[in-house]
Design a protein around this motif. Sequence first.
Motif, PDB file in Angstrom:
ATOM      1  N   GLN A 173       6.386 -11.927  -6.989  1.00 46.26           N
ATOM      2  CA  GLN A 173       5.073 -12.111  -7.611  1.00 46.26           C
ATOM      3  C   GLN A 173       4.325 -10.774  -7.595  1.00 46.26           C
ATOM      4  OE1 GLN A 173       4.616 -15.173  -8.897  1.00 46.26           O
ATOM      5  NE2 GLN A 173       6.604 -15.697  -8.009  1.00 46.26           N
ATOM      6  N   GLU A 174       3.270 -10.696  -8.387  1.00 54.43           N
ATOM      7  CA  GLU A 174       2.522  -9.438  -8.494  1.00 54.43           C
ATOM      8  C   GLU A 174       1.979  -8.999  -7.135  1.00 54.43           C
ATOM      9  OE1 GLU A 174      -1.227  -7.570 -11.066  1.00 54.43           O
ATOM     10  OE2 GLU A 174      -0.474  -9.598 -11.488  1.00 54.43           O
ATOM     11  N   TYR A 175       1.541  -9.960  -6.327  1.00 53.92           N
ATOM     12  CA  TYR A 175       0.987  -9.606  -5.021  1.00 53.92           C
ATOM     13  C   TYR A 175       2.074  -9.277  -3.999  1.00 53.92           C
ATOM     14  CZ  TYR A 175       1.524 -14.714  -5.337  1.00 53.92           C
ATOM     15  OH  TYR A 175       1.989 -15.973  -5.612  1.00 53.92           O
ATOM     16  N   ASP A 176       3.353  -9.513  -4.328  1.00 48.19           N
ATOM     17  CA  ASP A 176       4.457  -9.086  -3.458  1.00 48.19           C
ATOM     18  C   ASP A 176       4.763  -7.600  -3.628  1.00 48.19           C
ATOM     19  OD1 ASP A 176       4.968 -11.654  -2.427  1.00 48.19           O
ATOM     20  OD2 ASP A 176       6.270 -12.157  -4.115  1.00 48.19           O
ATOM     21  N   GLU A 177       4.452  -7.068  -4.796  1.00 49.30           N
ATOM     22  CA  GLU A 177       4.902  -5.723  -5.156  1.00 49.30           C
ATOM     23  C   GLU A 177       4.421  -4.636  -4.197  1.00 49.30           C
ATOM     24  OE1 GLU A 177       4.060  -5.024  -9.254  1.00 49.30           O
ATOM     25  OE2 GLU A 177       5.349  -6.659  -9.968  1.00 49.30           O
ATOM     26  N   PRO A 178       3.120  -4.593  -3.849  1.00 46.42           N
ATOM     27  CA  PRO A 178       2.701  -3.538  -2.917  1.00 46.42           C
ATOM     28  C   PRO A 178       3.392  -3.608  -1.567  1.00 46.42           C
ATOM     29  CG  PRO A 178       0.830  -4.958  -3.545  1.00 46.42           C
ATOM     30  CD  PRO A 178       2.016  -5.422  -4.297  1.00 46.42           C
ATOM     31  N   ILE A 179       3.806  -4.813  -1.163  1.00 50.46           N
ATOM     32  CA  ILE A 179       4.504  -4.951   0.128  1.00 50.46           C
ATOM     33  C   ILE A 179       5.922  -4.405   0.007  1.00 50.46           C
ATOM     34  CG2 ILE A 179       5.086  -6.541   1.999  1.00 50.46           C
ATOM     35  CD1 ILE A 179       3.120  -8.534   0.825  1.00 50.46           C
ATOM     36  N   LEU A 180       6.605  -4.756  -1.073  1.00 50.71           N
ATOM     37  CA  LEU A 180       7.992  -4.326  -1.253  1.00 50.71           C
ATOM     38  C   LEU A 180       8.111  -2.818  -1.432  1.00 50.71           C
ATOM     39  CD1 LEU A 180       9.310  -7.200  -3.546  1.00 50.71           C
ATOM     40  CD2 LEU A 180       9.982  -6.739  -1.182  1.00 50.71           C
ATOM     41  N   LYS A 181       7.030  -2.171  -1.798  1.00 51.65           N
ATOM     42  CA  LYS A 181       7.063  -0.707  -1.909  1.00 51.65           C
ATOM     43  C   LYS A 181       7.206  -0.049  -0.536  1.00 51.65           C
ATOM     44  CE  LYS A 181       4.512  -0.538  -6.264  1.00 51.65           C
ATOM     45  NZ  LYS A 181       3.273  -0.114  -6.979  1.00 51.65           N
ATOM     46  N   HIS A 182       6.987  -0.812   0.527  1.00 48.68           N
ATOM     47  CA  HIS A 182       7.161  -0.300   1.893  1.00 48.68           C
ATOM     48  C   HIS A 182       8.583  -0.554   2.426  1.00 48.68           C
ATOM     49  CE1 HIS A 182       2.938   0.702   2.501  1.00 48.68           C
ATOM     50  NE2 HIS A 182       2.615  -0.451   1.933  1.00 48.68           N
ATOM     51  N   LEU A 183       9.442  -1.205   1.622  1.00 47.82           N
ATOM     52  CA  LEU A 183      10.818  -1.496   2.055  1.00 47.82           C
ATOM     53  C   LEU A 183      11.641  -0.208   2.052  1.00 47.82           C
ATOM     54  CD1 LEU A 183      12.975  -3.606   2.801  1.00 47.82           C
ATOM     55  CD2 LEU A 183      13.328  -3.990   0.351  1.00 47.82           C
ATOM     56  N   GLN A 184      12.238   0.114   3.191  1.00 47.94           N
ATOM     57  CA  GLN A 184      12.968   1.371   3.339  1.00 47.94           C
ATOM     58  C   GLN A 184      14.481   1.214   3.355  1.00 47.94           C
ATOM     59  OE1 GLN A 184      11.102   3.044   6.952  1.00 47.94           O
ATOM     60  NE2 GLN A 184      10.132   4.557   5.620  1.00 47.94           N
ATOM     61  N   ARG A 234      19.782   6.158   3.665  1.00 46.49           N
ATOM     62  CA  ARG A 234      18.396   5.856   4.039  1.00 46.49           C
ATOM     63  C   ARG A 234      17.605   7.145   4.281  1.00 46.49           C
ATOM     64  NH1 ARG A 234      16.057   1.887   8.856  1.00 46.49           N
ATOM     65  NH2 ARG A 234      13.896   2.620   8.712  1.00 46.49           N
ATOM     66  N   GLU A 235      18.221   8.106   4.924  1.00 45.58           N
ATOM     67  CA  GLU A 235      17.514   9.368   5.207  1.00 45.58           C
ATOM     68  C   GLU A 235      17.124  10.090   3.919  1.00 45.58           C
ATOM     69  OE1 GLU A 235      19.579  10.452   9.528  1.00 45.58           O
ATOM     70  OE2 GLU A 235      20.365  11.317   7.676  1.00 45.58           O
ATOM     71  N   PHE A 236      18.013  10.050   2.920  1.00 43.91           N
ATOM     72  CA  PHE A 236      17.687  10.670   1.634  1.00 43.91           C
ATOM     73  C   PHE A 236      16.575   9.908   0.916  1.00 43.91           C
ATOM     74  CE2 PHE A 236      22.279  12.458   1.178  1.00 43.91           C
ATOM     75  CZ  PHE A 236      21.969  13.461   2.098  1.00 43.91           C
ATOM     76  N   ILE A 237      16.631   8.565   0.984  1.00 47.93           N
ATOM     77  CA  ILE A 237      15.633   7.733   0.301  1.00 47.93           C
ATOM     78  C   ILE A 237      14.251   7.932   0.913  1.00 47.93           C
ATOM     79  CG2 ILE A 237      14.893   5.342  -0.083  1.00 47.93           C
ATOM     80  CD1 ILE A 237      17.886   4.616  -0.317  1.00 47.93           C
ATOM     81  N   THR A 238      14.187   7.935   2.232  1.00 49.49           N
ATOM     82  CA  THR A 238      12.889   8.051   2.913  1.00 49.49           C
ATOM     83  C   THR A 238      12.376   9.481   2.937  1.00 49.49           C
ATOM     84  OG1 THR A 238      13.983   8.291   5.055  1.00 49.49           O
ATOM     85  CG2 THR A 238      13.370   6.055   4.382  1.00 49.49           C
ATOM     86  N   GLU A 243      19.227  -7.545   7.005  1.00 52.27           N
ATOM     87  CA  GLU A 243      18.080  -6.916   7.673  1.00 52.27           C
ATOM     88  C   GLU A 243      17.271  -6.131   6.651  1.00 52.27           C
ATOM     89  OE1 GLU A 243      20.017  -6.156  12.136  1.00 52.27           O
ATOM     90  OE2 GLU A 243      19.489  -4.461  10.827  1.00 52.27           O
ATOM     91  N   PHE A 244      15.985  -6.453   6.535  1.00 55.76           N
ATOM     92  CA  PHE A 244      15.081  -5.750   5.628  1.00 55.76           C
ATOM     93  C   PHE A 244      14.150  -4.878   6.476  1.00 55.76           C
ATOM     94  CE2 PHE A 244      16.667  -9.371   3.443  1.00 55.76           C
ATOM     95  CZ  PHE A 244      16.656  -9.078   2.079  1.00 55.76           C
ATOM     96  N   HIS A 245      14.331  -3.561   6.396  1.00 58.00           N
ATOM     97  CA  HIS A 245      13.591  -2.621   7.225  1.00 58.00           C
ATOM     98  C   HIS A 245      12.369  -2.103   6.464  1.00 58.00           C
ATOM     99  CE1 HIS A 245      16.708  -1.977  10.470  1.00 58.00           C
ATOM    100  NE2 HIS A 245      17.396  -2.660   9.554  1.00 58.00           N
ATOM    101  N   PHE A 246      11.188  -2.254   7.068  1.00 52.84           N
ATOM    102  CA  PHE A 246       9.933  -1.847   6.442  1.00 52.84           C
ATOM    103  C   PHE A 246       9.277  -0.730   7.256  1.00 52.84           C
ATOM    104  CE2 PHE A 246      10.598  -5.983   4.629  1.00 52.84           C
ATOM    105  CZ  PHE A 246      10.014  -5.936   3.362  1.00 52.84           C
ATOM    106  N   GLU A 247       8.623   0.190   6.561  1.00 50.63           N
ATOM    107  CA  GLU A 247       7.794   1.172   7.238  1.00 50.63           C
ATOM    108  C   GLU A 247       6.493   0.493   7.660  1.00 50.63           C
ATOM    109  OE1 GLU A 247       6.821   4.306   4.552  1.00 50.63           O
ATOM    110  OE2 GLU A 247       5.937   2.962   3.058  1.00 50.63           O
ATOM    111  N   PRO A 248       5.740   1.065   8.590  1.00 50.00           N
ATOM    112  CA  PRO A 248       4.454   0.462   8.981  1.00 50.00           C
ATOM    113  C   PRO A 248       3.571   0.230   7.756  1.00 50.00           C
ATOM    114  CG  PRO A 248       5.041   2.230  10.480  1.00 50.00           C
ATOM    115  CD  PRO A 248       6.055   2.275   9.377  1.00 50.00           C
ATOM    116  N   ASN A 249       2.944  -0.941   7.704  1.00 48.48           N
ATOM    117  CA  ASN A 249       2.173  -1.307   6.518  1.00 48.48           C
ATOM    118  C   ASN A 249       0.975  -2.167   6.908  1.00 48.48           C
ATOM    119  OD1 ASN A 249       3.022  -4.346   6.192  1.00 48.48           O
ATOM    120  ND2 ASN A 249       4.945  -3.229   6.512  1.00 48.48           N
TER     121      ASN A 249
END
Length: 386
Positions: free
Chosen positions: A178-189, A107-111, A207-213
């Motif tokens: 869906q297309e409108y899900d995509e911008p949200i999933l880009k915040h998945l860390q 996770r540290e490398f990804i973020t 557990e799905f961890h998200f950055e502030p969005n």
Amino acid sequence: MAENSLSDGSPADSVETAKNASNTEKLTDQVMQNPQVLAALQERLDNVSHTPSSYIETLPKAVKRRINALKQLQVKCAHIEAKFYEEVHDLERKYAALYQPLFDKRREFITGDVEPTDAESAWHSENEEEDKLAGDMKNKVVIAEKEAATAEELNPKGIPEFWFTIFRNVDMLSELVQEYDEPILKHLQDIKVKFSDPGQPMSFVLEFHFEPNDYFTNPVLTKTYKMKSEPDKADPFSFEGPEIVDCDGCTIDWKKGKNVTVKTIKKKQKHKGRGTVRTITKQVPNESFFNFFSPLKASGDGESLDEDSEFTLASDFEIGHFFRERIVPRAVLYFTGEAIEDDDNFEEGEEGEEEELEGDEEGEDEDDADVNPKKEPSQPAECKQQ
């Protein structure tokens, strides 16, 4: 009068009975002389005689009694197998704790919170020599251009859109997005798997961890899958290992106007008396990956689900199992596509094997017709609906 009645009725009844019997015998003879009827009858008799249950019925009572004793032993075996899978779950919990430091570093490398060292990022590629030669040639020609480009090139933080890319790469997941899900999933860390504590009913949590969005306030969305590892009392022989039997989602705290799981529609209503028309707005369900966190409940009150609901629930169980067994442990390989290629190659190998076996059956007298079929690897837990 009684005697006259008996003497009048008995001979007539006897003649009629004899006549019916004669007609029946003639009809039977005609039927039995028809080869098509005989063939159909023989086929039916053969099918009946070859079924295991019909064979068991022909066995002596003493043998049936011994078979019942074997079934008792089989039930005991099923209960021992259930204990085995409970211990497997304990081992999974133990090794999950060993994996977690590695997943935390992932996770540290990804973020981008931590940059890997040269030693950590060293990786031998199969095409490394070819890449090196090609690279040397390019360097001689465009070294000046590369230096200029490097000076201007931006260095993105971490690995952008890591988990979102996995969603796009895996068909089972991309079908939900869906297309409108995509911008949200880009915040998945990060996605984590947590196993139930010792002594607690068997389960696991995704557990799905998200950055502030800009979409919801939850830092973590959870999905809990409840499992069972014990033979069914009504059908103990159907036990094949742990099963997912139910699941619970979580409440998503959507920010105003950002809930993609519902949509607002306008509807016209006509007044029955006055004939006037008014327009109302209401919210209706909307297709979205985030419906994953509002699952159907397995029926626990004896009521059966309809066919569509059963399919939806079974698909949900399958997706949860896939996250746990494949996506989370091998995330980088699903990001690069290597795990997907491996899955495709395995399936093609199985199909080719079937074709080869069929060819061997047709040409059994060929000397080189050796086939060693591969055995399907067993899975520690199956996703089934109760």
